[in-house]
Motif scaffolding. Structure first.
Motif, short mmCIF file in Angstrom:
data_model
loop_
_atom_site.label_atom_id
_atom_site.label_comp_id
_atom_site.label_asym_id
_atom_site.label_seq_id
_atom_site.Cartn_x
_atom_site.Cartn_y
_atom_site.Cartn_z
N GLU A 92 3.39 30.03 38.08
CA GLU A 92 3.48 30.92 36.93
C GLU A 92 4.46 32.04 37.24
N GLY A 93 4.90 32.72 36.21
CA GLY A 93 5.83 33.81 36.42
C GLY A 93 6.62 34.10 35.17
N GLU A 94 7.79 34.70 35.37
CA GLU A 94 8.62 35.10 34.24
C GLU A 94 10.08 35.14 34.64
N ILE A 95 10.93 34.98 33.63
CA ILE A 95 12.36 35.17 33.83
C ILE A 95 12.60 36.67 33.75
N THR A 96 13.08 37.26 34.83
CA THR A 96 13.21 38.72 34.88
C THR A 96 14.63 39.22 34.67
N GLN A 97 15.61 38.32 34.83
CA GLN A 97 16.99 38.77 34.65
C GLN A 97 17.84 37.65 34.05
N TYR A 98 18.62 38.03 33.05
CA TYR A 98 19.64 37.18 32.44
C TYR A 98 20.83 38.10 32.25
N ARG A 99 21.84 37.95 33.10
CA ARG A 99 22.94 38.92 33.10
C ARG A 99 24.29 38.22 33.11
N ILE A 100 25.18 38.71 32.28
CA ILE A 100 26.56 38.24 32.26
C ILE A 100 27.43 39.39 32.74
N SER A 101 28.24 39.12 33.76
CA SER A 101 29.08 40.18 34.31
C SER A 101 30.47 39.64 34.62
N PRO A 102 31.49 40.49 34.46
CA PRO A 102 32.85 40.06 34.81
C PRO A 102 32.99 39.99 36.33
N MET A 103 33.73 38.97 36.78
CA MET A 103 33.91 38.81 38.23
C MET A 103 35.32 39.18 38.68
N THR A 104 36.32 38.77 37.92
CA THR A 104 37.71 39.11 38.23
C THR A 104 38.39 39.55 36.94
N ALA A 105 39.40 40.37 37.08
CA ALA A 105 40.10 40.89 35.90
C ALA A 105 41.56 40.42 35.88
N THR A 106 42.11 40.40 34.68
CA THR A 106 43.53 40.08 34.51
C THR A 106 44.32 41.39 34.54
N ALA A 107 45.62 41.29 34.49
CA ALA A 107 46.49 42.48 34.51
C ALA A 107 46.26 43.36 33.28
N ASP A 108 45.85 42.78 32.18
CA ASP A 108 45.63 43.57 30.96
C ASP A 108 44.15 43.96 30.77
N GLN A 109 43.41 44.08 31.89
CA GLN A 109 42.05 44.60 31.91
C GLN A 109 41.03 43.72 31.17
N ARG A 110 41.23 42.43 31.16
CA ARG A 110 40.25 41.50 30.58
C ARG A 110 39.62 40.67 31.71
N ALA A 111 38.45 40.15 31.45
CA ALA A 111 37.78 39.33 32.47
C ALA A 111 38.45 37.97 32.58
N ALA A 112 38.90 37.63 33.77
CA ALA A 112 39.47 36.31 34.01
C ALA A 112 38.36 35.31 34.33
N GLN A 113 37.29 35.83 34.92
CA GLN A 113 36.15 34.99 35.26
C GLN A 113 34.88 35.80 35.04
N SER A 114 33.87 35.16 34.46
CA SER A 114 32.58 35.82 34.23
C SER A 114 31.49 35.05 34.97
N ARG A 115 30.38 35.72 35.19
CA ARG A 115 29.25 35.11 35.90
C ARG A 115 27.97 35.31 35.12
N LEU A 116 27.24 34.22 34.92
CA LEU A 116 25.91 34.28 34.34
C LEU A 116 24.92 34.17 35.50
N SER A 117 24.06 35.18 35.65
CA SER A 117 23.05 35.19 36.72
C SER A 117 21.67 35.21 36.09
N ILE A 118 20.78 34.42 36.65
CA ILE A 118 19.39 34.37 36.18
C ILE A 118 18.47 34.53 37.38
N THR A 119 17.45 35.37 37.22
CA THR A 119 16.43 35.57 38.25
C THR A 119 15.07 35.24 37.66
#
Length: 168
Positions: free
Chosen positions: A82-109
């Motif tokens: 038993e338990g619960e999903i405690t985290q669902y997070r999307i975060s940028p990992m790397t950026a492009t020259a024009d300040q946009r995310a080149a790669q994003s990460r979905l993390s679940i705990t």
């Protein structure tokens, strides 16, 4: 030559009779339990993605059924997850020259409480997490989300299985 055959036969018979512990390919060894239950894992994360709670619960049930000979039950299981999903997070990992995310990460705990009614010293409460990296131009929807959840849940459920039954 005859003596060599006798020694070889004796060695084979001795090695076969000396094994008293059952092992299987999943590494679970001998399990005294007969049943298990997986209670619904609620999504208590700050960001709620609809349906992942049910999907995770079913994925854990399926993994345990496929890798053991335990019977699934709705109540009074020898092993209880038993338990619960405690985290669902999307975060940028790397950026492009024009300040946009080149790669994003979905993390679940996932926080898991495992109870073994046959062997209480095996009980634990522990967090398991994993992630999936995807193209920063994409949103975690549709096939990107399905692929991410498949990979994340495969890893988390296997880690839970290993911690509770395989003792890895």
């Amino acid at each position: 030559m005859r003596q060599l055959k006798f020694i070889l036969l004796f060695t084979v018979l001795l090695s076969l009779s000396g094994c008293s512990v059952k092992y299987n390919f999943t590494g679970t060894g001998k399990i005294d339990a007969k049943t298990f239950q997986v209670n619904f894992f609620r999504n208590n994360a700050d960001v709620v993605e609809p349906g992942i709670d049910r999907r995770f619960t079913l994925r854990l049930q399926d993994l345990i059924q496929n890798q053991t000979n335990l019977s699934l039950t709705n109540s009074n299981g020898d092993l209880v997850y038993e338990g619960e999903i405690t985290q669902y997070r999307i975060s940028p990992m790397t950026a492009t020259a024009d300040q946009r995310a080149a790669q994003s990460r979905l993390s679940i705990t996932v926080n898991v409480r495992f109870t073994n009614k046959k062997k209480e010293e095996d009980d634990f409460e522990k967090q398991f997490s994993f992630y999936y990296d995807f193209n920063g131009d994409l949103l975690p929807t549709g096939i990107v989300l399905d692929t991410a959840l498949d990979q994340i849940f495969e890893r988390i459920t296997q880690d839970i299985f290993n911690a509770s039954l395989a003792k890895w």
